[in-house]
Design a protein around this motif. Sequence first.
Motif, PDB file in Angstrom:
ATOM      1  N   THR A 147     -53.923 -34.740 -13.002  1.00 34.28           N
ATOM      2  CA  THR A 147     -54.050 -34.300 -11.613  1.00 34.28           C
ATOM      3  C   THR A 147     -52.890 -34.814 -10.774  1.00 34.28           C
ATOM      4  N   ILE A 148     -52.533 -36.070 -10.945  1.00 33.13           N
ATOM      5  CA  ILE A 148     -51.433 -36.667 -10.182  1.00 33.13           C
ATOM      6  C   ILE A 148     -50.119 -35.963 -10.493  1.00 33.13           C
ATOM      7  N   ILE A 149     -49.827 -35.776 -11.755  1.00 35.93           N
ATOM      8  CA  ILE A 149     -48.555 -35.164 -12.154  1.00 35.93           C
ATOM      9  C   ILE A 149     -48.483 -33.722 -11.668  1.00 35.93           C
ATOM     10  N   ASN A 150     -49.557 -32.985 -11.832  1.00 41.23           N
ATOM     11  CA  ASN A 150     -49.586 -31.616 -11.314  1.00 41.23           C
ATOM     12  C   ASN A 150     -49.417 -31.590  -9.802  1.00 41.23           C
ATOM     13  N   GLY A 151     -50.033 -32.556  -9.121  1.00 35.84           N
ATOM     14  CA  GLY A 151     -49.914 -32.634  -7.670  1.00 35.84           C
ATOM     15  C   GLY A 151     -48.493 -32.920  -7.220  1.00 35.84           C
ATOM     16  N   ILE A 152     -47.809 -33.790  -7.926  1.00 42.64           N
ATOM     17  CA  ILE A 152     -46.417 -34.086  -7.584  1.00 42.64           C
ATOM     18  C   ILE A 152     -45.575 -32.822  -7.723  1.00 42.64           C
ATOM     19  N   PHE A 153     -45.712 -32.146  -8.852  1.00 47.31           N
ATOM     20  CA  PHE A 153     -44.939 -30.914  -9.056  1.00 47.31           C
ATOM     21  C   PHE A 153     -45.282 -29.841  -8.034  1.00 47.31           C
ATOM     22  N   ALA A 154     -46.550 -29.745  -7.682  1.00 48.64           N
ATOM     23  CA  ALA A 154     -46.979 -28.706  -6.733  1.00 48.64           C
ATOM     24  C   ALA A 154     -46.324 -28.875  -5.368  1.00 48.64           C
ATOM     25  N   ASN A 155     -45.946 -30.090  -5.033  1.00 49.11           N
ATOM     26  CA  ASN A 155     -45.372 -30.360  -3.724  1.00 49.11           C
ATOM     27  C   ASN A 155     -43.860 -30.541  -3.734  1.00 49.11           C
ATOM     28  N   LEU A 156     -43.232 -30.329  -4.884  1.00 55.02           N
ATOM     29  CA  LEU A 156     -41.780 -30.501  -4.971  1.00 55.02           C
ATOM     30  C   LEU A 156     -41.041 -29.272  -4.458  1.00 55.02           C
ATOM     31  N   ASN A 157     -40.008 -29.526  -3.699  1.00 59.63           N
ATOM     32  CA  ASN A 157     -39.050 -28.481  -3.350  1.00 59.63           C
ATOM     33  C   ASN A 157     -37.928 -28.598  -4.381  1.00 59.63           C
ATOM     34  N   TYR A 158     -38.000 -27.787  -5.408  1.00 58.88           N
ATOM     35  CA  TYR A 158     -37.081 -27.892  -6.543  1.00 58.88           C
ATOM     36  C   TYR A 158     -35.618 -27.799  -6.117  1.00 58.88           C
ATOM     37  N   GLU A 159     -35.348 -26.915  -5.152  1.00 60.25           N
ATOM     38  CA  GLU A 159     -33.966 -26.694  -4.714  1.00 60.25           C
ATOM     39  C   GLU A 159     -33.435 -27.851  -3.875  1.00 60.25           C
ATOM     40  N   ASP A 160     -34.297 -28.750  -3.473  1.00 60.43           N
ATOM     41  CA  ASP A 160     -33.881 -29.940  -2.730  1.00 60.43           C
ATOM     42  C   ASP A 160     -33.875 -31.168  -3.644  1.00 60.43           C
ATOM     43  N   ILE A 161     -34.966 -31.407  -4.327  1.00 63.24           N
ATOM     44  CA  ILE A 161     -35.141 -32.618  -5.127  1.00 63.24           C
ATOM     45  C   ILE A 161     -34.241 -32.622  -6.361  1.00 63.24           C
ATOM     46  N   GLY A 162     -34.159 -31.505  -7.077  1.00 62.49           N
ATOM     47  CA  GLY A 162     -33.332 -31.446  -8.290  1.00 62.49           C
ATOM     48  C   GLY A 162     -31.872 -31.793  -8.023  1.00 62.49           C
ATOM     49  N   PRO A 163     -31.233 -31.119  -7.064  1.00 61.07           N
ATOM     50  CA  PRO A 163     -29.836 -31.458  -6.757  1.00 61.07           C
ATOM     51  C   PRO A 163     -29.667 -32.898  -6.272  1.00 61.07           C
ATOM     52  N   LYS A 164     -30.581 -33.384  -5.458  1.00 63.48           N
ATOM     53  CA  LYS A 164     -30.472 -34.762  -4.973  1.00 63.48           C
ATOM     54  C   LYS A 164     -30.524 -35.755  -6.136  1.00 63.48           C
ATOM     55  N   ALA A 165     -31.418 -35.514  -7.073  1.00 61.46           N
ATOM     56  CA  ALA A 165     -31.556 -36.430  -8.212  1.00 61.46           C
ATOM     57  C   ALA A 165     -30.306 -36.407  -9.089  1.00 61.46           C
ATOM     58  N   LEU A 166     -29.805 -35.212  -9.396  1.00 64.37           N
ATOM     59  CA  LEU A 166     -28.611 -35.128 -10.233  1.00 64.37           C
ATOM     60  C   LEU A 166     -27.399 -35.708  -9.514  1.00 64.37           C
ATOM     61  N   CYS A 167     -27.242 -35.416  -8.235  1.00 69.65           N
ATOM     62  CA  CYS A 167     -26.123 -35.995  -7.466  1.00 69.65           C
ATOM     63  C   CYS A 167     -26.201 -37.517  -7.482  1.00 69.65           C
ATOM     64  N   ARG A 168     -27.381 -38.049  -7.258  1.00 73.57           N
ATOM     65  CA  ARG A 168     -27.552 -39.504  -7.254  1.00 73.57           C
ATOM     66  C   ARG A 168     -27.148 -40.081  -8.604  1.00 73.57           C
ATOM     67  N   CYS A 169     -27.555 -39.437  -9.674  1.00 69.03           N
ATOM     68  CA  CYS A 169     -27.211 -39.912 -11.016  1.00 69.03           C
ATOM     69  C   CYS A 169     -25.695 -39.919 -11.218  1.00 69.03           C
ATOM     70  N   LEU A 170     -25.038 -38.844 -10.836  1.00 72.33           N
ATOM     71  CA  LEU A 170     -23.593 -38.736 -11.030  1.00 72.33           C
ATOM     72  C   LEU A 170     -22.811 -39.707 -10.159  1.00 72.33           C
ATOM     73  N   ILE A 171     -23.342 -40.040  -9.001  1.00 70.13           N
ATOM     74  CA  ILE A 171     -22.666 -40.968  -8.081  1.00 70.13           C
ATOM     75  C   ILE A 171     -22.922 -42.420  -8.490  1.00 70.13           C
ATOM     76  N   VAL A 172     -24.170 -42.746  -8.764  1.00 71.92           N
ATOM     77  CA  VAL A 172     -24.532 -44.124  -9.100  1.00 71.92           C
ATOM     78  C   VAL A 172     -24.038 -44.510 -10.495  1.00 71.92           C
ATOM     79  N   TYR A 173     -24.056 -43.566 -11.408  1.00 74.95           N
ATOM     80  CA  TYR A 173     -23.626 -43.797 -12.789  1.00 74.95           C
ATOM     81  C   TYR A 173     -22.460 -42.850 -13.098  1.00 74.95           C
ATOM     82  N   PRO A 174     -21.273 -43.156 -12.597  1.00 75.28           N
ATOM     83  CA  PRO A 174     -20.153 -42.205 -12.684  1.00 75.28           C
ATOM     84  C   PRO A 174     -19.761 -41.809 -14.104  1.00 75.28           C
TER      85      PRO A 174
END
Length: 147
Positions: A10-37
């Motif tokens: 239920t928790i995992i489904n709830g998290i996904f249900a509320n994600l804005n994929y076009e916002d969260i996905g790019p932010k996560a990948l950008c953070r990874c590329l910046i923090v771990y060059p």
Amino acid sequence: MVEWTDSERTIINGIFANLNYEDIGPKALCRCLIVYPWTQRYFGAFGNLYNADAIMANPLIAAHGTKILHGMDRALKNMDDIKNTYATLSELHSEKLHVDPDNFRLLADCLSIVIAAEMGYEFTPDMQAAWQKFLSVVVSALGRQYH
């Protein structure tokens, strides 16, 4: 095989249900590329990644971040068989792309940070525990081909 409680599902489904994929996905990948060059080496064909501003403004990075998050839908829909669900993707990243499997964990950590920042106090310790369990299974499945 991983055992999931009804509460975790239920928790995992709830998290996904509320994600804005076009916002969260790019932010996560950008953070990874910046923090771990060093993770940038796999994105040479994506153009200018010379600094944080360039990475955050790169439409190819944004699109790939969204694609990664949508790819996690497969794990969500197949929670009882994530390992086999990602077998082909694991082989692709291992055999063709030669991605260091530790990068999956780094990206998962960045995704957790972005989601926690987005959800704030709503991202309770119980939610985080279920989410981290889910990500651990995904990371393990993606690294399966390497073992």
